[in-house]
Each structure stands twice: as structure tokens, then as C-alpha cells.
Write a protein that holds these residues in place. Sequence first.
Motif, short mmCIF file in Angstrom:
data_model
loop_
_atom_site.label_atom_id
_atom_site.label_comp_id
_atom_site.label_asym_id
_atom_site.label_seq_id
_atom_site.Cartn_x
_atom_site.Cartn_y
_atom_site.Cartn_z
N ARG A 41 0.90 -1.10 -0.12
CA ARG A 41 0.00 0.12 -0.11
C ARG A 41 0.96 1.18 0.11
N VAL A 44 2.48 1.83 -3.59
CA VAL A 44 1.97 2.16 -4.33
C VAL A 44 1.30 3.93 -4.28
N ALA A 68 -6.20 0.11 -4.22
CA ALA A 68 -6.54 1.09 -5.09
C ALA A 68 -7.61 2.39 -4.44
N THR A 71 -5.62 4.60 -1.78
CA THR A 71 -4.48 5.11 -2.14
C THR A 71 -4.97 6.24 -3.42
N HIS A 72 -5.91 5.96 -4.02
CA HIS A 72 -6.65 6.54 -5.26
C HIS A 72 -5.77 6.42 -6.36
N ARG A 73 -4.91 5.27 -6.41
CA ARG A 73 -3.95 5.11 -7.45
C ARG A 73 -4.45 3.80 -8.36
N PRO A 74 -3.89 3.63 -9.35
CA PRO A 74 -4.27 2.34 -10.12
C PRO A 74 -3.75 1.08 -9.10
N ALA A 75 -4.71 -0.01 -9.22
CA ALA A 75 -4.37 -1.02 -8.57
C ALA A 75 -3.09 -1.75 -8.95
#
Length: 305
Positions: A41, A44, A68, A71-75
Motif C-alpha cells: 500500500r 503504491v 486502489a 490510495t486513489h492510485r491504479p490497482a
Amino acid sequence: MIVTPFGFDATALDVVDGLDLAGRRAVVTGAASGIGVETARALVAAGADVVLAVRDLDAGSRVAANIAATTHRPAPAVAALELTDLDSVRAFAVSWAGPLHILVNNAGVMAAPETRTARGAELQFATNHLGHFALALWLHPALAAAGDARIVAVSSTGHQVSPVIFDDLHFRFRPYDPWLAYGQSKTANILFAVEATRRWAADGIVANALMPGAIYTNLQRHTGGRGSGRVPPELIKSAEQGAATSLLLAARPELAGVGGRYFYDGAEQETLDARSGSLGGVARYALDAQNAKRLWEVSEQLVEP
């Protein structure tokens, strides 16, 4: 001795705060539960391209979706890896394309009942050391291609329970003791970091080992969920805190080029000639260069097809 501001209370996200890991590719083994999840986590969250190397693909996919969302990021990607099956380890390594900047050897088993792999290896030694050794060995070209790769070996203060017993690695003569087997495997993790750094530093690869702390996770499934039972409650960490030192070694610029060392609570540990009675310190035998070289050579033989 290296000391950082990231002590007992630091979390993995604290350690990566302000870091930009965009463009760096990472693999975290055992990333479907416990500190592996929080290690992935944080990587990422800092922008790294992460692969969750897991036994259970469904569990890994659930973790990837959760990472995802938080973190509001791509998985992160999810890939199968069974460390006790060297065919699985080789398949993972062969499938890797391009450089690999960060390898976190996080997966592990603790105090398991006496069990042997299909090749006859004692389970804890096979899981905690041999599988990770083979993974790093077979990913060496990818790590070298990165130019500044880091390997993180998650060890334990349990290494103080036993050195590597070269004459009986798999308890074929000694009565099996789950804690001695665990301790031997955790010593092996540290010796791996010592020898990997010696052999591979010229390729830009360094490796360090660490004690994450006492954290109650699935690692304790063979011990009633409470580890050895000897750790005071005030020293128990959350999974987020337990992942902090892994992130220190994997990502912080202060650790660039540093290898062959052992850390706990964000600090390099003193070398011991007797058990510390605490969670800190590293046994002298676990840093011994001759032990490290011998283990590497033995391990190469044990992972041959």
C-alpha cells in the motif's frame, strides 16, 4: 550505525511521505495479508508500480482493489507465487520483463509443525529462505537492469534462537523444534542480505534485513494467534507500523547504496554475542561473511533443477 527518525511509532505511510517512486517497479511477496499488504500500500501510495506476489490470487485481487480504493492510485498487479514450489518461483521470474527496482521478500511462516516440501526441504527453511533465495537469484538480471535495485529481507529477532545448522538444515537427525526451525530460517534471511550485497553490489544491487516488530497477523496461525507470548503488550505494533522498516530499506534515499545490514525500528542494530532478551540486536553469526558465503553455495545446490 545508521539511525533514522522512523522509530517504533512510524507507519509505512509515514516513511514514504514526500517520496516520489514513480517509474520504480516493485515486487512484494506475501502481499495478501499482514505487513505485506501495508508494504504494498505504501509503495503504491508513493507512485511505485507494484506486483503482489501471492499464493491466493483471489485474496490478492481483493487486496489490490482495497489498495486502489485507499490510495486513489491504479490497482497493483497480482501474480501467483508459491515459494515452496520452485517451479512456481521460476515461472514468476521467467515471466518478468524489464527492470526490477525493489524486491521485498516478505512472505513467511512461523513455528509450523514439522512438514517437508516435495523436494524434502523443511517447510520453514524452504518458505522463508530457499524460495526467496531462488526468486532473487532468478530475478538477478532484472535487478541488475535497474541499476540501483534494493532487496528487503524480512527477518525476525527469532534469528537469535538458532544459527544455520549446516550439517542438518532439514532436521533429519535433530528432533524437530518449530522455533529452532524458524530461528534458523530467519538467520538465513540475514545471511542472504550479507552475501547478496557482497556478490551483487557491483551490479547496483544491495540487500538488507530487518525485524518488523511484534505484530499479530496470519503469521501466528500456528501459535494460537499470539506469537511466542513473551512480548509485552506495549511493544505490539499494528501492521502499518510493522511495515515501516521495510519501506525504509526499500525506498528512503538515506539508505541508497547501503547493504548487508540488519535494522529494527528504523535503526541499524548492534551486533550481539549472546541473546539480547529484547527485540533488538543482531547475532554475530547472522552477519558472518563465511557463514553467508557457505549458505549461498549450499542454497544454489538446493534450488538446482
